[in-house]
Design an enzyme around this catalytic site. Structure first.
Site, PDB file in Angstrom:
ATOM      1  N   HIS A  79       0.815  -1.225   0.000  1.00 53.09           N
ATOM      2  CA  HIS A  79       0.000   0.000   0.000  1.00 53.09           C
ATOM      3  C   HIS A  79       0.844   1.269   0.000  1.00 53.09           C
ATOM      4  O   HIS A  79       0.308   2.379   0.119  1.00 53.09           O
ATOM      5  CB  HIS A  79      -0.924   0.019   1.216  1.00 53.09           C
ATOM      6  CG  HIS A  79      -1.972  -1.055   1.216  1.00 53.09           C
ATOM      7  ND1 HIS A  79      -3.245  -0.876   0.724  1.00 53.09           N
ATOM      8  CD2 HIS A  79      -1.921  -2.337   1.638  1.00 53.09           C
ATOM      9  CE1 HIS A  79      -3.922  -1.997   0.858  1.00 53.09           C
ATOM     10  NE2 HIS A  79      -3.151  -2.900   1.419  1.00 53.09           N
ATOM     11  N   LYS A  89       1.116  14.202   1.208  1.00 52.76           N
ATOM     12  CA  LYS A  89      -0.261  14.521   0.768  1.00 52.76           C
ATOM     13  C   LYS A  89      -0.424  16.033   0.538  1.00 52.76           C
ATOM     14  O   LYS A  89      -1.407  16.483  -0.023  1.00 52.76           O
ATOM     15  CB  LYS A  89      -1.248  13.995   1.806  1.00 52.76           C
ATOM     16  CG  LYS A  89      -1.279  12.474   1.924  1.00 52.76           C
ATOM     17  CD  LYS A  89      -2.165  12.030   3.084  1.00 52.76           C
ATOM     18  CE  LYS A  89      -2.143  10.524   3.281  1.00 52.76           C
ATOM     19  NZ  LYS A  89      -2.946   9.768   2.299  1.00 52.76           N
ATOM     20  N   THR A 132      -8.468   6.723  -1.739  1.00 56.44           N
ATOM     21  CA  THR A 132      -9.830   6.189  -1.892  1.00 56.44           C
ATOM     22  C   THR A 132     -10.869   7.278  -1.622  1.00 56.44           C
ATOM     23  O   THR A 132     -11.977   7.223  -2.131  1.00 56.44           O
ATOM     24  CB  THR A 132     -10.052   5.003  -0.917  1.00 56.44           C
ATOM     25  OG1 THR A 132      -9.512   5.344   0.361  1.00 56.44           O
ATOM     26  CG2 THR A 132      -9.401   3.734  -1.431  1.00 56.44           C
ATOM     27  N   LYS A 173     -14.647   8.502  -3.374  1.00 55.76           N
ATOM     28  CA  LYS A 173     -15.882   8.792  -2.635  1.00 55.76           C
ATOM     29  C   LYS A 173     -16.455  10.150  -3.045  1.00 55.76           C
ATOM     30  O   LYS A 173     -17.652  10.292  -3.260  1.00 55.76           O
ATOM     31  CB  LYS A 173     -15.594   8.739  -1.119  1.00 55.76           C
ATOM     32  CG  LYS A 173     -15.207   7.354  -0.630  1.00 55.76           C
ATOM     33  CD  LYS A 173     -14.472   7.340   0.697  1.00 55.76           C
ATOM     34  CE  LYS A 173     -13.932   5.944   1.008  1.00 55.76           C
ATOM     35  NZ  LYS A 173     -12.971   5.921   2.156  1.00 55.76           N
ATOM     36  N   LYS A 201      -7.965  13.874   4.878  1.00 52.90           N
ATOM     37  CA  LYS A 201      -7.120  12.674   4.872  1.00 52.90           C
ATOM     38  C   LYS A 201      -6.075  12.854   5.968  1.00 52.90           C
ATOM     39  O   LYS A 201      -5.942  13.923   6.534  1.00 52.90           O
ATOM     40  CB  LYS A 201      -6.440  12.474   3.503  1.00 52.90           C
ATOM     41  CG  LYS A 201      -5.756  13.720   2.974  1.00 52.90           C
ATOM     42  CD  LYS A 201      -5.344  13.561   1.495  1.00 52.90           C
ATOM     43  CE  LYS A 201      -6.530  13.654   0.558  1.00 52.90           C
ATOM     44  NZ  LYS A 201      -6.309  12.843  -0.660  1.00 52.90           N
ATOM     45  N   ARG A 202      -5.337  11.808   6.280  1.00 51.59           N
ATOM     46  CA  ARG A 202      -4.283  11.935   7.294  1.00 51.59           C
ATOM     47  C   ARG A 202      -3.347  13.061   6.887  1.00 51.59           C
ATOM     48  O   ARG A 202      -3.095  13.285   5.702  1.00 51.59           O
ATOM     49  CB  ARG A 202      -3.526  10.615   7.428  1.00 51.59           C
ATOM     50  CG  ARG A 202      -4.276   9.511   8.130  1.00 51.59           C
ATOM     51  CD  ARG A 202      -4.510   9.818   9.566  1.00 51.59           C
ATOM     52  NE  ARG A 202      -3.277   9.883  10.345  1.00 51.59           N
ATOM     53  CZ  ARG A 202      -2.935   8.984  11.289  1.00 51.59           C
ATOM     54  NH1 ARG A 202      -3.733   7.955  11.550  1.00 51.59           N
ATOM     55  NH2 ARG A 202      -1.824   9.093  11.962  1.00 51.59           N
TER      56      ARG A 202
HETATM   57  C1  26W Z   1       4.114   0.837  10.069  1.00 53.06           C
HETATM   58  C2  26W Z   1       3.388   2.061   9.945  1.00 53.06           C
HETATM   59  C3  26W Z   1       2.444   2.036   8.776  1.00 53.06           C
HETATM   60  C4  26W Z   1       1.070   1.980   9.017  1.00 53.06           C
HETATM   61  C5  26W Z   1       0.189   1.986   7.942  1.00 53.06           C
HETATM   62  C6  26W Z   1       2.934   2.057   7.499  1.00 53.06           C
HETATM   63  C7  26W Z   1       2.048   2.067   6.405  1.00 53.06           C
HETATM   64  C8  26W Z   1       0.702   2.021   6.665  1.00 53.06           C
HETATM   65  C9  26W Z   1      -0.294   1.968   5.548  1.00 53.06           C
HETATM   66  C10 26W Z   1       0.177   1.163   4.411  1.00 53.06           C
HETATM   67  C11 26W Z   1      -0.548   3.303   5.086  1.00 53.06           C
HETATM   68  C12 26W Z   1      -1.797   3.416   4.259  1.00 53.06           C
HETATM   69  O1  26W Z   1      -2.845   3.501   4.797  1.00 53.06           O
HETATM   70  N1  26W Z   1      -1.625   3.454   2.931  1.00 53.06           N
HETATM   71  C13 26W Z   1      -2.726   3.879   2.107  1.00 53.06           C
HETATM   72  O2  26W Z   1      -3.443   2.728   1.691  1.00 53.06           O
HETATM   73  C14 26W Z   1      -4.592   3.082   0.931  1.00 53.06           C
HETATM   74  C15 26W Z   1      -5.360   1.808   0.615  1.00 53.06           C
HETATM   75  O3  26W Z   1      -4.677   1.068  -0.327  1.00 53.06           O
HETATM   76  C16 26W Z   1      -4.220   3.855  -0.337  1.00 53.06           C
HETATM   77  O4  26W Z   1      -5.392   4.241  -0.999  1.00 53.06           O
HETATM   78  C17 26W Z   1      -3.380   5.074   0.015  1.00 53.06           C
HETATM   79  O5  26W Z   1      -2.906   5.690  -1.140  1.00 53.06           O
HETATM   80  C18 26W Z   1      -2.196   4.650   0.891  1.00 53.06           C
HETATM   81  O6  26W Z   1      -1.488   5.785   1.346  1.00 53.06           O
END
Ligand code: 26W
Length: 878
Positions: free
Chosen positions: A416, A613, A718, A722, A607-608
């Site tokens: 992701h 971003k 995503t 929406k 978004k976060r």
């Molecule tokens: C270890 C810390 C950590 C926690 C969460 C690293 C990475 C993440 C996730 C992968 C971050 C995340 O939420 N990525 C997002 O995933 C979405 C679903 O696929 C995408 O639409 C977003 O672009 C992506 O940033």
């Protein structure tokens, strides 16, 4: 705009004063002796001994009243909205349970191949409204609670979000569960039952983000079933003694054992009896209390074991894309080790449960991949690979090769993000200490040369590589890749980047056929029908087909295209958008006491908060607009669109620059919204505590939404889908799923700007080795940065660290994209002046969003990855 917070209330759920009211609308029947006959709570409709789901309003009210009495033990005459919610939820739960039992029983009988979605995050939001819609009981329950003197909207508001996730990854998992059930696919989710979800965000008067715990389970959770009969012992630490029989087997013993207890959450499909399961694990001490240490006077010791056991599932890690920086809201000694223990506890309990179910079917272990597919939602569950190897070798006595064949045909890995700081790397000594047997197996995997880590020479790729200095670290993305049958990204550009950057050597070594793409999707049930019921009704009326038809086949929306040319239809379309804007304004007024004008373009970025971003670019654009307005004559201002800009999003607690960005936005808003010269034309708001439920109010109200990440950084996004599904236009960069949205809805219905991915590396190089002063490179931006440094928005220099990230390395190319961003904002202004044309673009956008249904994505996983088939569930029970 800051809600003045009274510190005493931090963390305590603010429940409105109890409005007790009698169950006015309900007159109990009289029994033979004329005494009131109150219902027993479970008044479902029974047909040939089986309880069915279809019940009329009468039955609904009886069921709710029954639960008030028998489940809540409350008197019908002193019920508040929270009580009404709990009773309604318990009544809906009864209906879910019938379908859930039927579904699980059908699976047990038919023994289909199943898929298991392992995700450390499930951002579910609220359940009641979604459950009633999927059960087709929303109208009956709305009338039912009405009859009892309550308003359904107020009742729905009582539910706390199940916020067991950070952002995109967690919400995607939730949408995929809804689609799996709706497509009648035998898919279970496995996650953790965190005691505390993502923190509650409060904004101090100075604009600082403050974090408060999210005790989401305080009012009990009617949507979960404690399965105290489903428990597993999970081991940590201890020793792994190799057997010297050449098999590579070992005995793992000693250490600490923690109990994993299952809690099941019912996942109803839309317009089907199919109701899947989300199993969440909670950690409990094996023995509640260590009596011996207590009797020995070691009181701390007596409770220590139990505390450390239950601590494992106590809280969700609030990091999104950052593995390193310890966050302040989690005590230091918790840090990385607890995260590793969370990951192993959850994957080990899930695999033990999957293996028990498989073995109960009496199949040969070698057939495991023919009946089980396991999806790894990013690298967080990667330990499942060495864990299944351990089970197959140490418990099932298979050879290494037999075990490896099963493993590499069972797992599927979705990446992701390609951001380096988000790629998990675990120090070998830490794994060795917490999971000694698994570190042995990881070394064995590497030794067996079956997995290698990237270096230039394919021949000597090693998994356990020296990342930097000591200690050695295990790159989890590499282990996930080598241990999986297929690997995918979440949008075409992203999947390309995965193959050409972070997993390049594996594509070379294992062949491109292993690598694929499944572009993300969203569930149209929650993100259109539930959050925008008026638009949903207009679509159904206009398409002249059952709602259930287009809601389960979103490509049917294309039928709206011709109506873009229909003036009357356009009027209805924009009237609904206007009412959604008024609903948002009302929500902000009641929750934050702010008056928002609704005769303006609503521009939203939610978004976060993260540098990639580029919320920073957006706020710099707003400041630029503010000063442009200040210079305008009243005449000129008349030709300008009124614009209301909304931000919302949480920053990881230790992410300093992200928190500074929030602070800047809040203080720019304070100045702009109070400025008599401009406040008629420009308003800016940072809405605190972004959540799934807040998104459901914000998204239907947007005219335009911003997805402006530096090209090549946002894997998919995503929320972009929406907004567009709800008729909002997209302002974005050529990144992630923005590209595929533009392909579907048409280039002339989106607003793109900025440099493309291939240019990024070079531009960053320029910044470092051939820097050009901003004053020269982009004077308008230099002006804006200097206004901030000059203290126009207060903060006496507090923003300098943020401004310096732009003035110095500018890693996210703010200076390079600012001009085209501002130019595109002007094009948006231009376009918005032509109302009719704008509405046409809005209708065409919604009409072409069919591809982005999570039903399409899940069917792709089912057909091309998991190889599972739908299983039809009998509606009237078994
Ligand atoms: C270890 C810390 C950590 C926690 C969460 C690293 C990475 C993440 C996730 C992968 C971050 C995340 O939420 N990525 C997002 O995933 C979405 C679903 O696929 C995408 O639409 C977003 O672009 C992506 O940033």
């Amino acid at each position: 705009m800051t809600s003045t917070i009274d510190p005493k209330t931090i963390g305590k759920p603010q429940r409105p004063r109890r409005h007790v009211r009698t169950l006015t609308g309900y007159t109990p029947e009289k029994d033979a002796s004329g005494k009131d006959q109150w219902p027993r709570g479970d008044e479902g409709v029974w047909r040939d001994g089986m309880r069915t789901v279809d019940k009329d309003v009468q039955a609904v009210t009886r069921s709710i009243v029954g639960h008030v009495q028998t489940s809540l033990a409350r008197q019908a005459y002193n019920l508040d909205n929270l009580g009404a919610y709990q009773a309604a939820a318990l009544s809906a739960r009864d209906d879910l349970l019938v379908n859930w039992n039927t579904t699980q029983l059908t699976f047990t009988r038919k023994q289909p191949k199943r898929a298991y979605y392992l995700s450390l995050e499930f951002l579910m939001g609220r359940t009641l409204d979604n459950a009633l819609l999927n059960l087709g009981l929303k109208d009956k329950f709305t009338d039912g609670v009405q009859k009892l003197g309550f308003n359904m909207e107020d009742v729905i508001e009582q539910e706390r979000d199940a916020a067991l996730g950070n952002g995109g990854l967690g919400r995607l998992a939730a949408c995929y569960l809804d689609s799996s059930a709706s497509q009648e696919l035998p898919v279970w989710g496995y996650g953790l039952r965190y005691k505390y979800g993502i923190f509650q965000q409060l904004i101090s008067p100075q604009g600082e983000q403050l974090e408060a715990p999210d005790p989401w389970l305080d009012n009990q959770n009617p949507w979960e079933l404690p399965r105290l009969d489903v428990t597993y012992d999970i081991r940590f630490y201890g020793r792994a003694d190799r057997l010297d029989d050449g098999t590579g087997r070992a005995v793992w013993h000693g250490g600490q054992e923690v109990l994993a207890v299952a809690y099941d959450v019912m996942i109803p499909g839309y317009d089907t009896a199919s109701t899947n399961n989300l199993r969440l694990w909670e950690s409990k001490p094996q023995r509640g209390f260590d009596l011996n240490s207590f009797n020995a006077g070691n009181y701390e010791g007596a409770v220590e074991a139990s505390n450390s056991a239950s601590a494992i599932t106590s809280v969700l890690y609030p990091n999104d894309h950052t593995t390193c920086a310890p966050n302040r809201s989690i005590p230091i000694h918790f840090g990385k080790e607890l995260r590793l223990k969370q990951q192993y506890f959850w994957t080990a309990a899930s695999l033990a449960d999957i293996m028990r179910r498989f073995k109960n079917a009496g199949k040969n272990i070698r057939e495991f991949p023919d009946f089980v597919a396991i999806q790894l939602n990013d690298t967080h569950p990667t330990l499942a690979i060495p864990e299944l190897m351990r089970i197959l070798i140490d418990d099932e006595d298979l050879t290494w090769d037999q075990a490896w064949t099963i493993v590499t045909n069972t797992f599927f890995y979705t990446n992701h993000t390609v951001l380096p700081e988000a790629l998990e790397k675990w120090p070998v000594p830490l794994i060795e200490n917490v999971l000694p047997r698994h570190m042995q197996i990881i070394y064995d995997i590497s030794m067996n040369g079956q997995v290698l880590l990237a270096s230039n020479h394919v021949s000597d790729i090693q998994l356990t590589a020296f990342v930097e200095g000591q200690p050695k670290q295990v790159r989890m993305a590499h282990l996930a890749c080598i241990g999986s049958r297929k690997v995918n990204g979440v949008a075409e550009l992203h999947s390309e980047l995965v193959q050409t950057t972070i997993l390049k050597d594996f594509v070379e070594f294992e062949g491109v056929s292993k690598f694929g793409n499944v572009t993300n999707g969203i569930t149209p049930r929650r993100w259109l029908d539930q959050c925008n019921p008026e638009l949903s009704a207009l679509i159904t009326k206009t398409l002249k087909i059952e709602k259930s038809v287009w809601l389960k086949d979103l490509t049917k929306l294309e039928g709206l295209l011709p109506f873009a040319e229909d003036k009357a239809f356009r009027a209805q379309w924009s009237a609904i958008k206007q009412r959604n804007k008024e609903r948002l304004a009302h929500h902000v007024q009641t929750t934050l006491g702010l008056i928002i004008r609704t005769d303006a373009m609503f521009d939203v970025q939610i978004k976060r908060i993260h540098e990639y971003k580029r919320q920073t670019l957006n706020i710099l654009g707003v400041i630029h607009r503010y000063f442009a307005l200040k210079k305008m004559t009243p005449e000129e201002k008349k030709k300008v669109n009124r614009r209301v800009v909304f931000f919302a999003g949480k920053a990881a607690p230790a992410y300093y620059i992200a928190k500074l960005t929030i602070r800047l936005i809040v203080n720019v808003a304070r100045v702009i919204n109070a400025d008599p010269d401009t406040k008629e034309y420009l308003q800016l708001y940072f809405l605190p505590d972004y959540s799934v439920s807040l998104a459901e109010v914000l998204i239907p109200a947007s005219d335009i939404s911003q997805h402006i990440s530096t090209a090549g950084t946002e894997a998919s996004g995503t929320s972009n889908m929406k907004f567009c599904l709800n008729g909002g236009l997209l302002l974005g960069t050529v990144d992630g799923a923005n590209i595929e949205i533009a392909e579907e809805v048409g280039e002339n219905n989106v607003f793109f700007f900025g440099h493309l991915t291939p240019a990024v590396e070079d531009l960053r190089y320029q910044h470092l080795y051939h820097p050009v002063p901003i004053e020269e490179k982009c004077p308008p931006l230099a002006f804006v940065l200097n206004q901030i440094s000059a203290g126009v928005f207060g903060g006496d220099g507090v923003y300098e660290p943020l401004l310096n990230t732009i003035r110095q390395s500018d890693y996210y190319l703010i200076t390079d994209d600012f001009d085209s961003y501002i130019a595109t904002l002007e094009m948006v202004d231009e376009a918005y002046l032509d109302k009719e044309e704008w509405i046409k673009k809005s209708i065409r956008t919604t009409a072409k969003m069919g591809k982005f249904s999570s039903d399409r994505a899940i069917n792709e996983y089912a057909e091309s990855y998991w190889n599972i088939e739908p299983v039809s569930i009998p509606t009237g029970g078994l």
